[in-house]
Design an enzyme around this catalytic site. Structure first.
Site, PDB file in Angstrom:
ATOM      1  N   ASP A  67       0.812  -1.219   0.000  1.00 29.26           N
ATOM      2  CA  ASP A  67       0.000   0.000   0.000  1.00 29.26           C
ATOM      3  C   ASP A  67       0.845   1.268   0.000  1.00 29.26           C
ATOM      4  O   ASP A  67       2.078   1.216   0.201  1.00 29.26           O
ATOM      5  CB  ASP A  67      -0.966  -0.009   1.195  1.00 29.26           C
ATOM      6  CG  ASP A  67      -0.333  -0.476   2.499  1.00 29.26           C
ATOM      7  OD1 ASP A  67       0.905  -0.535   2.577  1.00 29.26           O
ATOM      8  OD2 ASP A  67      -1.075  -0.790   3.437  1.00 29.26           O
ATOM      9  N   ASN A 136      -7.763  -3.220  14.631  1.00 27.35           N
ATOM     10  CA  ASN A 136      -9.133  -3.604  14.263  1.00 27.35           C
ATOM     11  C   ASN A 136      -9.140  -4.776  13.273  1.00 27.35           C
ATOM     12  O   ASN A 136     -10.164  -5.077  12.674  1.00 27.35           O
ATOM     13  CB  ASN A 136      -9.881  -2.401  13.678  1.00 27.35           C
ATOM     14  CG  ASN A 136      -9.201  -1.847  12.430  1.00 27.35           C
ATOM     15  OD1 ASN A 136      -8.255  -2.433  11.921  1.00 27.35           O
ATOM     16  ND2 ASN A 136      -9.695  -0.721  11.938  1.00 27.35           N
ATOM     17  N   HIS A 138      -7.326  -4.931  10.469  1.00 32.56           N
ATOM     18  CA  HIS A 138      -7.090  -4.582   9.064  1.00 32.56           C
ATOM     19  C   HIS A 138      -5.778  -5.182   8.557  1.00 32.56           C
ATOM     20  O   HIS A 138      -4.838  -5.387   9.333  1.00 32.56           O
ATOM     21  CB  HIS A 138      -7.168  -3.062   8.806  1.00 32.56           C
ATOM     22  CG  HIS A 138      -6.032  -2.249   9.324  1.00 32.56           C
ATOM     23  ND1 HIS A 138      -6.204  -1.163  10.150  1.00 32.56           N
ATOM     24  CD2 HIS A 138      -4.694  -2.329   9.112  1.00 32.56           C
ATOM     25  CE1 HIS A 138      -5.034  -0.634  10.416  1.00 32.56           C
ATOM     26  NE2 HIS A 138      -4.091  -1.316   9.803  1.00 32.56           N
TER      27      HIS A 138
HETATM   28  C1  F6R Z   1       1.433  -1.511   6.274  1.00 34.39           C
HETATM   29  C2  F6R Z   1       0.054  -1.938   6.347  1.00 34.39           C
HETATM   30  C3  F6R Z   1      -0.732  -1.936   7.609  1.00 34.39           C
HETATM   31  C4  F6R Z   1       0.063  -2.316   8.845  1.00 34.39           C
HETATM   32  C5  F6R Z   1      -0.817  -2.294  10.093  1.00 34.39           C
HETATM   33  C6  F6R Z   1      -0.021  -2.577  11.347  1.00 34.39           C
HETATM   34  O1  F6R Z   1       1.926  -1.603   4.950  1.00 34.39           O
HETATM   35  O2  F6R Z   1      -0.470  -2.289   5.343  1.00 34.39           O
HETATM   36  O3  F6R Z   1      -1.836  -2.801   7.465  1.00 34.39           O
HETATM   37  O4  F6R Z   1       0.610  -3.591   8.665  1.00 34.39           O
HETATM   38  O5  F6R Z   1      -1.442  -1.054  10.226  1.00 34.39           O
HETATM   39  O6  F6R Z   1       0.853  -1.519  11.556  1.00 34.39           O
HETATM   40  P1  F6R Z   1       2.002  -1.592  12.668  1.00 34.39           P
HETATM   41  O7  F6R Z   1       2.952  -2.641  12.223  1.00 34.39           O
HETATM   42  O8  F6R Z   1       2.627  -0.218  12.643  1.00 34.39           O
HETATM   43  O9  F6R Z   1       1.331  -1.921  13.964  1.00 34.39           O
END
Ligand code: F6R
Length: 250
Positions: A67, A136, A138
């Site tokens: 992303d 959440n 995602h």
């Molecule tokens: C990053 C991404 C997000 C993160 C998620 C967790 O490319 O796509 O889905 O993997 O927000 O973020 P962290 O690792 O900062 O807790």
């Protein structure tokens, strides 16, 4: 699914880097799907260390990132393209032409999403996709309620993701409100998936995603339907999974 239990973030990073190393060694021209965020920083650092020791070679590796914020490019130090170069690519021997990240500066969302899907297709798909997970549930920027059938698309970020990401910006107003992301369908088409999670703020997401019902309300729960998923999580992130249940997957 297999679960590798790690003591802490450092141990998790080493275990995840070991799994990626195995992929790189067994298939030196692998297509790696990569993620940003705080979770993979230690994994990238470990891979760099082994690269510096001469144990890994990335010269034929191709990458596709999950992303990118819409509106940000490499000159913004909050962009994911900047993050990837700074935390990984600048320190290994990957060829620039083998790096693929959605172009946040393409104002034509439809064209950018189509281009990115075409890139993934032309590479023959993703051999191993590395994922972090949001509180959440995602994955990528696929927030609760996301359609499981989407490939790359442009999303409006939820307030909770904007809040979670504001730590990287000077103020909440600077956090972009949209992003380009691989969809759930693109992620599910990866041949192997490696999800990493560290810390107690991920415990609910891990429990709900891997041991709750498969539902668009918890996007990562779709991974229960994938045939080759590895979860590397530390004790804190696994804290909500009952011991007897966990032992079935270790
Ligand atoms: C990053 C991404 C997000 C993160 C998620 C967790 O490319 O796509 O889905 O993997 O927000 O973020 P962290 O690792 O900062 O807790």
């Amino acid at each position: 699914m297999r679960i590798y239990k790690a003591k802490d973030y450092k141990d998790l990073s080493r275990k995840a880097a070991n799994i990626i190393s195995a992929q790189v060694i067994l298939k030196p021209n692998s297509v790696l799907g990569l993620a940003t965020g705080s979770s993979p920083i230690g994994t990238y650092a470990q891979l760099i260390e082994w690269y510096n020791k001469g144990d890994l070679d990335f010269k034929d590796i191709k990458t596709v990132n999950l992303d990118e914020y819409r509106g940000l490019g490499i000159e913004s130090n909050q962009s994911y393209v900047y993050f990837m170069h700074h935390n990984f690519f600048n320190s290994i021997n990957i060829k620039a032409c083998n790096i693929n990240i959605p172009n946040g500066l393409n104002p034509d969302a439809k064209a950018e999403c189509e281009r990115y899907d075409e890139v993934i297709k032309s590479l023959g798909g993703i051999d191993m996709q590395l994922l972090g997970i949001g509180r959440n549930g995602h994955i990528g920027f696929n927030e609760p309620g996301s359609d499981f059938e989407k490939n790359t698309h442009c999303v409006d970020l939820t307030q909770s993701t904007i809040e979670a990401n504001k730590r990287f910006f000077n103020s909440i107003d600077e956090v972009p409100k949209q992003a380009y992301t691989m969809g759930i369908k693109s992620i599910m088409q990866a041949r192997k998936i490696l999800l990493i999670a560290s810390g107690d703020d991920k415990a609910d997401a891990i429990y709900n995603s891997f041991f709750g019902p498969v539902t668009p309300q918890v996007p990562a729960s779709v991974l229960q339907l994938h045939q080759d998923v590895i979860l590397v999580a530390d004790d804190k992130a696994l804290a909500k999974v009952p011991k007897e249940l966990l032992e079935r997957y270790l």
